[in-house]
Scaffold this motif. Sequence first.
Motif, short mmCIF file in Angstrom:
data_model
loop_
_atom_site.label_atom_id
_atom_site.label_comp_id
_atom_site.label_asym_id
_atom_site.label_seq_id
_atom_site.Cartn_x
_atom_site.Cartn_y
_atom_site.Cartn_z
N LEU A 66 39.25 37.80 32.17
CA LEU A 66 39.41 37.22 33.25
C LEU A 66 41.19 37.74 33.88
N SER A 67 40.90 38.43 33.23
CA SER A 67 42.32 39.20 33.59
C SER A 67 42.36 39.17 35.73
N VAL A 68 43.30 39.32 36.12
CA VAL A 68 43.40 39.71 37.60
C VAL A 68 43.59 40.87 38.12
N VAL A 69 42.94 41.55 38.65
CA VAL A 69 43.24 42.72 39.74
C VAL A 69 45.05 42.53 40.28
N SER A 70 45.65 43.72 40.97
CA SER A 70 46.59 44.20 41.75
C SER A 70 45.99 43.86 43.16
N TRP A 71 47.06 43.16 43.49
CA TRP A 71 47.16 42.50 45.09
C TRP A 71 46.40 44.35 45.70
N ARG A 72 46.91 45.63 45.67
CA ARG A 72 46.21 46.35 46.27
C ARG A 72 44.53 46.52 45.65
N GLU A 73 44.33 46.77 44.62
CA GLU A 73 43.20 47.35 44.33
C GLU A 73 42.37 45.47 45.01
N TYR A 74 42.93 44.78 44.71
CA TYR A 74 41.98 43.79 45.34
C TYR A 74 41.63 43.69 47.39
N PHE A 75 41.90 44.32 47.75
CA PHE A 75 41.92 44.55 49.14
C PHE A 75 41.20 46.13 48.68
N GLN A 76 40.95 46.61 48.25
CA GLN A 76 40.52 48.17 48.00
C GLN A 76 38.88 47.70 47.87
N ARG A 77 38.75 46.49 46.51
CA ARG A 77 37.25 46.43 46.28
C ARG A 77 36.67 45.80 47.89
N TRP A 78 37.27 44.99 48.94
CA TRP A 78 36.91 45.11 49.51
C TRP A 78 35.89 46.73 50.48
N ALA A 79 35.94 47.29 49.72
CA ALA A 79 35.39 48.74 51.35
C ALA A 79 34.29 48.74 50.09
N GLY A 80 33.76 48.63 49.27
CA GLY A 80 32.54 48.57 47.65
C GLY A 80 33.06 50.10 47.44
N ASN A 81 32.29 50.13 46.63
CA ASN A 81 32.10 50.97 45.80
C ASN A 81 31.32 52.71 46.57
N GLU A 82 30.48 52.31 46.91
CA GLU A 82 29.15 53.58 47.83
C GLU A 82 30.12 54.04 48.76
N VAL A 83 30.18 55.47 48.21
CA VAL A 83 30.69 56.93 48.70
C VAL A 83 29.23 57.44 49.89
N GLY A 84 29.60 57.45 50.83
CA GLY A 84 28.55 57.65 52.10
C GLY A 84 27.76 56.97 52.48
N HIS A 85 26.43 57.64 52.99
CA HIS A 85 24.80 56.85 52.27
C HIS A 85 24.49 56.84 51.52
#
Length: 258
Positions: A66-85
């Motif tokens: 249940l560790s909390v991510v940093s605010w920067r990583e929080y918004f980076q997660r919105w981009a998803g993990n997929e690279v390219g199509h």
Amino acid sequence: SKATVSVLYWNPPPPHTHTHTMPTSIDSNEAGVTAVHPTVVNNSNEPDIEMDKHVDGEGEKQNGMLSVVSWREYFQRWAGNEVGHPTCKPVLDRLCDGVLSAVGAFIGLVAVSSLHYKSEPFEGNMFVASFGASAVLIYAAPEAPLSQPWNFVFGHLLAAFTGVTVRNIFDNDADLWYITSPLACAAAVFLQHLFLCVHPPGGATAMIASSLPITTRWSGYYFLVTPVGLGVVILSAVGFLLNNIFRRRQYPHKWAAF
């Protein structure tokens, strides 16, 4: 008699560590070295058992699930993990999958609908809207973990039981009826996680069950038998029959989640 020679030497500790190595004793005889006895002393206050740790976006170590991510990583997660199509299936494969899925959904839901409209014992009492979402999972994604029989059958039954129970609890307090459906869905999600039977359409089943008109306190539990119980049996049976005809798909991949 064989002579034993003890050799002592010092191992300097590596930099930036909390441990140091005491002199190591090596017992040797005429045949060579027979035993090595290193001694490591832990000067830190940390326990000997390592906890699971991960490094977040800022490079800080965190402990626990249940560790909390940093605010920067929080918004980076919105981009998803997929690279390219992502790579798409060929058109012919998508066409075949679409036809098989559509035929399966049609036959499964027609079987349930025929009881709803044509069978006198079940007339008007067999359609549950969440069955449509379940049909997408069973016939379009039969390999998905959330589509397997344990998740499908018990996810719906547990959700129906939860919805009826919440409805009974708040039956005499009309001022709180506005929270019955949200509470039923939330409780169903929790119990599905607990019993390893998460099935997304079950959330809708719980909300439907919590809004049923109940004449007596126990009458609502018949909802678990029909339409929910009978409906999931019919949809599962059609899934078994149709999803195993062609080599490109199989159902189920596993019966239970444990």
